[in-house]
Scaffold this motif. Sequence first.
Motif, PDB file in Angstrom:
ATOM      1  N   ALA A   2       0.834  -1.204   0.000  1.00 39.64           N
ATOM      2  CA  ALA A   2       0.000   0.000   0.000  1.00 39.64           C
ATOM      3  C   ALA A   2       0.869   1.255   0.000  1.00 39.64           C
ATOM      4  N   ALA A   3       0.293   2.332  -0.456  1.00 38.31           N
ATOM      5  CA  ALA A   3       1.012   3.610  -0.520  1.00 38.31           C
ATOM      6  C   ALA A   3       1.157   4.215   0.872  1.00 38.31           C
ATOM      7  N   THR A   4       2.197   5.012   1.025  1.00 34.62           N
ATOM      8  CA  THR A   4       2.402   5.788   2.233  1.00 34.62           C
ATOM      9  C   THR A   4       2.118   7.246   1.900  1.00 34.62           C
ATOM     10  N   ASP A   5       1.139   7.826   2.574  1.00 32.70           N
ATOM     11  CA  ASP A   5       0.832   9.249   2.397  1.00 32.70           C
ATOM     12  C   ASP A   5       1.603  10.046   3.435  1.00 32.70           C
ATOM     13  N   ARG A   6       2.372  11.020   2.964  1.00 35.37           N
ATOM     14  CA  ARG A   6       3.102  11.927   3.851  1.00 35.37           C
ATOM     15  C   ARG A   6       2.611  13.331   3.546  1.00 35.37           C
ATOM     16  N   ASP A   7       2.137  14.017   4.538  1.00 31.56           N
ATOM     17  CA  ASP A   7       1.648  15.374   4.348  1.00 31.56           C
ATOM     18  C   ASP A   7       2.379  16.327   5.273  1.00 31.56           C
ATOM     19  N   ILE A   8       2.575  17.555   4.805  1.00 31.69           N
ATOM     20  CA  ILE A   8       3.114  18.631   5.634  1.00 31.69           C
ATOM     21  C   ILE A   8       2.146  19.798   5.523  1.00 31.69           C
ATOM     22  N   VAL A   9       1.759  20.326   6.668  1.00 32.09           N
ATOM     23  CA  VAL A   9       0.830  21.442   6.738  1.00 32.09           C
ATOM     24  C   VAL A   9       1.491  22.558   7.541  1.00 32.09           C
ATOM     25  N   LEU A  10       1.334  23.792   7.068  1.00 29.35           N
ATOM     26  CA  LEU A  10       1.803  24.967   7.812  1.00 29.35           C
ATOM     27  C   LEU A  10       0.587  25.777   8.213  1.00 29.35           C
ATOM     28  N   TYR A  11       0.569  26.223   9.457  1.00 30.03           N
ATOM     29  CA  TYR A  11      -0.496  27.132   9.884  1.00 30.03           C
ATOM     30  C   TYR A  11       0.063  28.084  10.930  1.00 30.03           C
ATOM     31  N   SER A  12      -0.611  29.231  11.077  1.00 32.38           N
ATOM     32  CA  SER A  12      -0.159  30.211  12.061  1.00 32.38           C
ATOM     33  C   SER A  12      -1.367  30.844  12.722  1.00 32.38           C
ATOM     34  N   TYR A  13      -1.114  31.437  13.878  1.00 32.60           N
ATOM     35  CA  TYR A  13      -2.157  32.134  14.632  1.00 32.60           C
ATOM     36  C   TYR A  13      -1.465  33.173  15.508  1.00 32.60           C
ATOM     37  N   PRO A  14      -2.205  34.188  15.952  1.00 26.27           N
ATOM     38  CA  PRO A  14      -1.588  35.270  16.718  1.00 26.27           C
ATOM     39  C   PRO A  14      -0.928  34.784  18.008  1.00 26.27           C
ATOM     40  N   TYR A  15       0.234  35.375  18.296  1.00 20.74           N
ATOM     41  CA  TYR A  15       0.924  35.100  19.562  1.00 20.74           C
ATOM     42  C   TYR A  15       0.388  36.091  20.591  1.00 20.74           C
ATOM     43  N   LEU A  16      -0.220  35.572  21.649  1.00 25.34           N
ATOM     44  CA  LEU A  16      -0.813  36.427  22.670  1.00 25.34           C
ATOM     45  C   LEU A  16      -0.037  36.422  23.979  1.00 25.34           C
ATOM     46  N   SER A  17       0.556  35.278  24.326  1.00 22.74           N
ATOM     47  CA  SER A  17       1.302  35.172  25.576  1.00 22.74           C
ATOM     48  C   SER A  17       2.137  33.893  25.547  1.00 22.74           C
ATOM     49  N   GLN A  18       2.938  33.720  26.599  1.00 28.92           N
ATOM     50  CA  GLN A  18       3.740  32.497  26.710  1.00 28.92           C
ATOM     51  C   GLN A  18       2.866  31.257  26.834  1.00 28.92           C
ATOM     52  N   GLN A  19       1.601  31.426  27.227  1.00 27.51           N
ATOM     53  CA  GLN A  19       0.673  30.298  27.342  1.00 27.51           C
ATOM     54  C   GLN A  19       0.452  29.607  26.003  1.00 27.51           C
ATOM     55  N   MET A  20       0.751  30.310  24.902  1.00 32.70           N
ATOM     56  CA  MET A  20       0.593  29.717  23.575  1.00 32.70           C
ATOM     57  C   MET A  20       1.501  28.499  23.419  1.00 32.70           C
ATOM     58  N   PHE A  21       2.571  28.438  24.226  1.00 31.41           N
ATOM     59  CA  PHE A  21       3.544  27.349  24.124  1.00 31.41           C
ATOM     60  C   PHE A  21       3.419  26.368  25.292  1.00 31.41           C
ATOM     61  N   THR A  22       2.187  26.052  25.664  1.00 29.88           N
ATOM     62  CA  THR A  22       1.939  24.979  26.628  1.00 29.88           C
ATOM     63  C   THR A  22       1.363  23.787  25.856  1.00 29.88           C
ATOM     64  N   ARG A  23       1.468  22.619  26.436  1.00 28.10           N
ATOM     65  CA  ARG A  23       0.921  21.408  25.814  1.00 28.10           C
ATOM     66  C   ARG A  23      -0.573  21.580  25.532  1.00 28.10           C
ATOM     67  N   GLU A  24      -1.288  22.087  26.518  1.00 32.18           N
ATOM     68  CA  GLU A  24      -2.741  22.235  26.386  1.00 32.18           C
ATOM     69  C   GLU A  24      -3.113  23.171  25.237  1.00 32.18           C
ATOM     70  N   MET A  25      -2.455  24.335  25.161  1.00 34.74           N
ATOM     71  CA  MET A  25      -2.786  25.308  24.116  1.00 34.74           C
ATOM     72  C   MET A  25      -2.366  24.793  22.740  1.00 34.74           C
ATOM     73  N   GLN A  26      -1.225  24.129  22.667  1.00 38.05           N
ATOM     74  CA  GLN A  26      -0.783  23.578  21.383  1.00 38.05           C
ATOM     75  C   GLN A  26      -1.776  22.525  20.883  1.00 38.05           C
ATOM     76  N   LEU A  27      -2.258  21.680  21.786  1.00 37.50           N
ATOM     77  CA  LEU A  27      -3.234  20.657  21.392  1.00 37.50           C
ATOM     78  C   LEU A  27      -4.574  21.289  21.017  1.00 37.50           C
ATOM     79  N   GLN A  28      -4.987  22.292  21.765  1.00 37.24           N
ATOM     80  CA  GLN A  28      -6.249  22.981  21.459  1.00 37.24           C
ATOM     81  C   GLN A  28      -6.186  23.605  20.064  1.00 37.24           C
ATOM     82  N   LYS A  29      -5.087  24.311  19.754  1.00 42.97           N
ATOM     83  CA  LYS A  29      -4.929  24.947  18.448  1.00 42.97           C
ATOM     84  C   LYS A  29      -4.827  23.903  17.340  1.00 42.97           C
ATOM     85  N   ARG A  30      -4.109  22.807  17.607  1.00 46.70           N
ATOM     86  CA  ARG A  30      -3.983  21.744  16.598  1.00 46.70           C
ATOM     87  C   ARG A  30      -5.356  21.176  16.254  1.00 46.70           C
TER      88      ARG A  30
END
Length: 144
Positions: A2-30
């Motif tokens: 079977a084929a292997t699908d490899r995808d790369i996606v780029l996305y961005s969103y406003p940086y509001l605070s250091q909280q943007m770089f927590t596990r919870e916020m990264q998962l929420q945004k993802r």
Amino acid sequence: SAATDRDIVLYSYPYLSQQMFTREMQLQKRDELMGKLVKGKVDGTYMGTEYKHFPPEYNALTVNKKYAGELRGLWKMYGGASMGGPFVAVSRLDELQQRVVTAETFIFAAGQKKRNALRQSEAALYTLRLSDEVNSLEQVTIEN
């Protein structure tokens, strides 16, 4: 085989605070953004993060002497489609544009080994150049 699908996606969103770089916020945004960006072949299906069997890991890294967050885990389709696989997402702060930029790769290869495909695609994530790095040809350095 079977084929292997490899995808790369780029996305961005406003940086509001250091909280943007927590596990919870990264998962929420993802989940929010990938759910909108990646739809399945069946109506009403969308990509999300698999939490139950393999909770995603979050690591703080330094890429080109700047802070970065790395998310690793499994993705799956919600809403009826039975698809899934591994993903890696690297988020960095674009200071000039005051935004968080995420480069993510995800693999789909039913019944196939995925490690090598994931590693190869993951290497590409670290080649991302932010607005203040565009003209630099420095070697990429990554530290845990």
